[in-house]
Design a protein around this motif. Structure first.
Motif, PDB file in Angstrom:
ATOM      1  N   ILE A 138      38.122  -2.463  58.408  1.00 48.55           N
ATOM      2  CA  ILE A 138      37.803  -1.191  59.081  1.00 48.55           C
ATOM      3  C   ILE A 138      36.448  -1.296  59.785  1.00 48.55           C
ATOM      4  CG2 ILE A 138      37.121   1.216  58.646  1.00 48.55           C
ATOM      5  CD1 ILE A 138      39.392   1.347  56.556  1.00 48.55           C
TER       6      ILE A 138
ATOM      7  N   TRP B 227      37.239   6.182  73.585  1.00 55.56           N
ATOM      8  CA  TRP B 227      37.833   6.614  72.313  1.00 55.56           C
ATOM      9  C   TRP B 227      39.015   7.550  72.565  1.00 55.56           C
ATOM     10  CZ3 TRP B 227      35.193   3.511  69.220  1.00 55.56           C
ATOM     11  CH2 TRP B 227      35.465   3.533  67.849  1.00 55.56           C
TER      12      TRP B 227
ATOM     13  N   PRO C  50      44.614   9.805  64.578  1.00 53.85           N
ATOM     14  CA  PRO C  50      45.496  10.764  63.895  1.00 53.85           C
ATOM     15  C   PRO C  50      44.764  12.055  63.531  1.00 53.85           C
ATOM     16  CG  PRO C  50      44.897   8.950  62.427  1.00 53.85           C
ATOM     17  CD  PRO C  50      44.368   8.590  63.780  1.00 53.85           C
TER      18      PRO C  50
ATOM     19  N   THR D 180      44.213  15.310  60.936  1.00 56.42           N
ATOM     20  CA  THR D 180      44.315  15.623  59.505  1.00 56.42           C
ATOM     21  C   THR D 180      45.123  16.899  59.283  1.00 56.42           C
ATOM     22  OG1 THR D 180      42.049  14.797  59.285  1.00 56.42           O
ATOM     23  CG2 THR D 180      42.959  15.961  57.390  1.00 56.42           C
TER      24      THR D 180
ATOM     25  N   THR E 269      48.094  15.143  54.218  1.00 58.35           N
ATOM     26  CA  THR E 269      47.431  13.835  54.294  1.00 58.35           C
ATOM     27  C   THR E 269      47.012  13.380  52.897  1.00 58.35           C
ATOM     28  OG1 THR E 269      46.619  14.454  56.492  1.00 58.35           O
ATOM     29  CG2 THR E 269      45.598  12.548  55.459  1.00 58.35           C
TER      30      THR E 269
ATOM     31  N   GLN F 119      40.327  14.408  65.194  1.00 60.09           N
ATOM     32  CA  GLN F 119      38.907  14.508  64.839  1.00 60.09           C
ATOM     33  C   GLN F 119      38.395  13.226  64.185  1.00 60.09           C
ATOM     34  OE1 GLN F 119      37.757  16.549  61.286  1.00 60.09           O
ATOM     35  NE2 GLN F 119      36.373  17.889  62.413  1.00 60.09           N
TER      36      GLN F 119
ATOM     37  N   VAL G 195      35.169  11.267  61.922  1.00 63.72           N
ATOM     38  CA  VAL G 195      34.239  11.628  60.844  1.00 63.72           C
ATOM     39  C   VAL G 195      32.913  12.103  61.428  1.00 63.72           C
ATOM     40  CG1 VAL G 195      32.975  10.745  58.853  1.00 63.72           C
ATOM     41  CG2 VAL G 195      35.331  10.035  59.225  1.00 63.72           C
TER      42      VAL G 195
ATOM     43  N   LEU H 210      47.695   4.937  58.661  1.00 60.20           N
ATOM     44  CA  LEU H 210      46.691   5.997  58.530  1.00 60.20           C
ATOM     45  C   LEU H 210      45.386   5.454  57.956  1.00 60.20           C
ATOM     46  CD1 LEU H 210      48.078   9.379  57.123  1.00 60.20           C
ATOM     47  CD2 LEU H 210      46.638   9.023  59.107  1.00 60.20           C
ATOM     48  N   GLY H 211      45.465   4.734  56.841  1.00 60.68           N
ATOM     49  CA  GLY H 211      44.251   4.266  56.165  1.00 60.68           C
ATOM     50  C   GLY H 211      43.492   3.255  56.999  1.00 60.68           C
ATOM     51  N   LEU H 212      44.172   2.162  57.317  1.00 61.35           N
ATOM     52  CA  LEU H 212      43.524   1.060  58.041  1.00 61.35           C
ATOM     53  C   LEU H 212      43.293   1.420  59.509  1.00 61.35           C
ATOM     54  CD1 LEU H 212      42.710  -1.876  57.328  1.00 61.35           C
ATOM     55  CD2 LEU H 212      44.959  -2.595  58.138  1.00 61.35           C
TER      56      LEU H 212
ATOM     57  N   GLY I   3      43.641   4.391  61.068  1.00 60.55           N
ATOM     58  CA  GLY I   3      42.847   5.612  61.207  1.00 60.55           C
ATOM     59  C   GLY I   3      41.384   5.322  60.930  1.00 60.55           C
ATOM     60  N   GLY I   4      41.119   4.496  59.921  1.00 61.04           N
ATOM     61  CA  GLY I   4      39.741   4.123  59.597  1.00 61.04           C
ATOM     62  C   GLY I   4      39.073   3.391  60.748  1.00 61.04           C
ATOM     63  N   ALA I   5      39.822   2.548  61.457  1.00 54.85           N
ATOM     64  CA  ALA I   5      39.274   1.736  62.541  1.00 54.85           C
ATOM     65  C   ALA I   5      38.803   2.574  63.726  1.00 54.85           C
ATOM     66  CB  ALA I   5      40.308   0.716  63.003  1.00 54.85           C
ATOM     67  N   VAL I   6      39.356   3.790  63.882  1.00 56.21           N
ATOM     68  CA  VAL I   6      38.872   4.674  64.946  1.00 56.21           C
ATOM     69  C   VAL I   6      38.057   5.825  64.346  1.00 56.21           C
ATOM     70  CG1 VAL I   6      40.567   4.116  66.723  1.00 56.21           C
ATOM     71  CG2 VAL I   6      41.163   5.793  64.990  1.00 56.21           C
ATOM     72  N   LEU I   7      37.616   5.614  63.084  1.00 63.23           N
ATOM     73  CA  LEU I   7      36.754   6.552  62.359  1.00 63.23           C
ATOM     74  C   LEU I   7      37.371   7.941  62.257  1.00 63.23           C
ATOM     75  CD1 LEU I   7      33.304   5.449  63.915  1.00 63.23           C
ATOM     76  CD2 LEU I   7      34.340   4.680  61.769  1.00 63.23           C
ATOM     77  N   ALA I   8      38.711   8.021  62.162  1.00 60.38           N
ATOM     78  CA  ALA I   8      39.408   9.300  62.087  1.00 60.38           C
ATOM     79  C   ALA I   8      39.208   9.949  60.716  1.00 60.38           C
ATOM     80  CB  ALA I   8      40.903   9.103  62.328  1.00 60.38           C
ATOM     81  N   THR I   9      38.936  11.247  60.710  1.00 62.10           N
ATOM     82  CA  THR I   9      38.841  11.990  59.451  1.00 62.10           C
ATOM     83  C   THR I   9      40.115  11.795  58.634  1.00 62.10           C
ATOM     84  OG1 THR I   9      37.527  13.649  60.618  1.00 62.10           O
ATOM     85  CG2 THR I   9      38.400  14.279  58.469  1.00 62.10           C
ATOM     86  N   ALA I  10      41.271  11.848  59.314  1.00 61.02           N
ATOM     87  CA  ALA I  10      42.561  11.730  58.621  1.00 61.02           C
ATOM     88  C   ALA I  10      42.660  10.420  57.839  1.00 61.02           C
ATOM     89  CB  ALA I  10      43.716  11.823  59.627  1.00 61.02           C
TER      90      ALA I  10
ATOM     91  N   PHE J 150      40.287   8.676  56.410  1.00 59.94           N
ATOM     92  CA  PHE J 150      39.476   8.675  55.189  1.00 59.94           C
ATOM     93  C   PHE J 150      39.968   9.710  54.177  1.00 59.94           C
ATOM     94  CE2 PHE J 150      36.932   6.558  58.392  1.00 59.94           C
ATOM     95  CZ  PHE J 150      36.595   5.396  57.709  1.00 59.94           C
ATOM     96  N   VAL J 151      40.503  10.836  54.655  1.00 59.54           N
ATOM     97  CA  VAL J 151      41.128  11.806  53.735  1.00 59.54           C
ATOM     98  C   VAL J 151      42.297  11.134  53.027  1.00 59.54           C
ATOM     99  CG1 VAL J 151      42.451  13.969  53.608  1.00 59.54           C
ATOM    100  CG2 VAL J 151      40.402  13.846  55.046  1.00 59.54           C
ATOM    101  N   PHE J 152      43.098  10.382  53.802  1.00 60.65           N
ATOM    102  CA  PHE J 152      44.223   9.648  53.225  1.00 60.65           C
ATOM    103  C   PHE J 152      43.734   8.653  52.170  1.00 60.65           C
ATOM    104  CE2 PHE J 152      46.779   5.841  52.954  1.00 60.65           C
ATOM    105  CZ  PHE J 152      48.069   6.324  52.805  1.00 60.65           C
ATOM    106  N   LEU J 153      42.701   7.869  52.505  1.00 61.91           N
ATOM    107  CA  LEU J 153      42.216   6.832  51.589  1.00 61.91           C
ATOM    108  C   LEU J 153      41.674   7.436  50.295  1.00 61.91           C
ATOM    109  CD1 LEU J 153      40.551   4.295  54.064  1.00 61.91           C
ATOM    110  CD2 LEU J 153      42.583   3.931  52.652  1.00 61.91           C
TER     111      LEU J 153
END
Lengths: 192, 173
Positions: free
Chosen positions: A54, A72, A78, A80, A85, A151, A153, B138-140, B142-149, B151-154
């Motif tokens: 990541i 971006w 995705p 939330t 989720t 969105q 972080v 979602l985890g990997l 989504g994490g790579a584009v710093l998505a809130t979703a 990290f919520v998933f993880l």
């Protein structure tokens, strides 16, 4: 040249899939024993591989964005839905603790000859059919408590992306250090 | 079959950097990341249509996937997961790890291990539709584009996974 290139043909799926599967297998992530050992805190491969990946991918995309090579808003981010989720993540976590895999790693385990990986994949298909069976009843729950569309972080916490990356690096280094201290005392052996 | 000598698996940070680069290149080429659970979903829709076409068409979830004669198996994620299987097969062969076996909790008998794998798969397949993505998508990714979703998933994945993993740890010892 600006990215993304929009290369979404079947061949692109196969090319990136081959690379994905190759790396997961060589990293030991097709091994149900090792994967489930992460959730008993006895082997930290899953966490360390995921968070390193990541950070590398997010850091690379962030740098390319700074140089104007990628936007971006052109990347799929995705959205939330807080409860869906979280619950989906929880079920997949429980599934890995019990069954040893998640959807992707079951494919990697299966093609290395693991019959339990094949059976896990069959379970995935059954799980989808069961989901479809109750979809009409749970649909309101699935879309409840939506976050803002796509969105990040940084947008959630109102902090810049470089700080999010720095926090991720700090967290990964800290967990990596702690895990080495834990792992030396209660390591398990998983035959790869 | 040509037998290869056994090669040790990559160290976690080496595998992590390699995975991160593959993920980044995938985003640069396609605009999205890597996934997995979409393929069993498409497979479920196709199988359901073949076995029970009428029930599939009226189903709120599977119906739209097969509407208008659409073949759900002709999707990017299905090609990607086929590639995944090929890549993992090549890697397993090249590192001398390609052999038929059943893995799982050492104390359980073979049938018990397979029952656990099936049960885990059902939980996971259901869960991946609830969250519209799995650890990869979602985890990997989504994490790579710093998505809130992502990290919520993880958070849901690791917290619940560790709780269930600890509660069932005797099984695996």
């Amino acid at each position: 040249m600006t990215f993304p290139l929009g290369w979404t043909t079947p061949l692109s799926g196969i090319v990136f899939g081959v690379l994905f599967g190759f790396v997961l297998q060589r990293g030991g992530l097709g091994n149900g024993c090792r994967l489930s050992a992460q959730l008993r805190l006895k082997d930290w491969t899953v966490f360390n591989v995921m968070f390193t990946a990541i950070i590398v991918a997010a850091g690379g995309l962030y740098l390319m964005q700074l140089f104007g090579l990628v936007k971006w808003s052109d990347l799929f981010v995705p959205t939330t839905f807080v409860w869906a989720t979280l619950l989906g993540g929880a079920l997949i976590g429980a599934g890995m603790a019990v069954g040893g895999y998640c959807p992707g790693t079951s494919v990697v385990g299966a093609t290395a000859g693991r019959i339990d990986g094949i059976v896990f994949f069959v379970g995935l298909v059954i799980g989808v059919v069961m989901f479809a069976g109750v979809f009409g009843n749970i649909e309101p729950f699935l879309t409840a408590a939506p976050g803002p569309q796509a969105q990040t972080v940084g947008e959630l916490l109102h902090i810049p992306d470089w700080l999010v990356l720095a926090l991720l690096v700090g967290g990964a280094v800290l967990v990596g250090w702690l895990s080495r201290r834990i792992a030396t005392s209660n390591q398990i052996s998983c035959a790869d | 079959m040509l037998l290869m000598k056994t090669r040790p698996i990559w160290k976690a940070h080496v595998a992590g950097v390699a995975l991160g680069l593959v993920l980044m290149v995938t985003f640069l080429a396609t605009g999205h990341g890597l996934g997995a659970s979409g393929a069993p979903t498409d497979l479920a829709a196709a199988a359901s249509k073949a076995i029970a076409p009428a029930a599939t068409t009226v189903n709120g979830y599977l119906g739209p996937m097969v509407a208008g004669g659409n073949n759900p198996l002709n999707s990017w994620i299905v090609w990607e997961v086929i590639g995944m299987g090929i890549g993992a097969l090549l890697a397993a062969w090249w590192s001398g790890r390609l052999r038929l076996r059943v893995e799982g909790p050492p104390r359980a008998r073979t049938l018990g291990r397979l029952a656990l794998a099936l049960g885990g798969g059902i939980l996971s397949g259901f869960g991946a539709r609830v969250s519209a993505g799995c650890t990869s998508g979602l985890g990997l990714s989504g994490g790579a584009v710093l998505a809130t979703a992502g990290f919520v998933f993880l958070i849901g994945f690791f917290l619940t996974g560790i709780i269930v993993g600890m509660a069932t740890r005797r099984l695996w010892q």
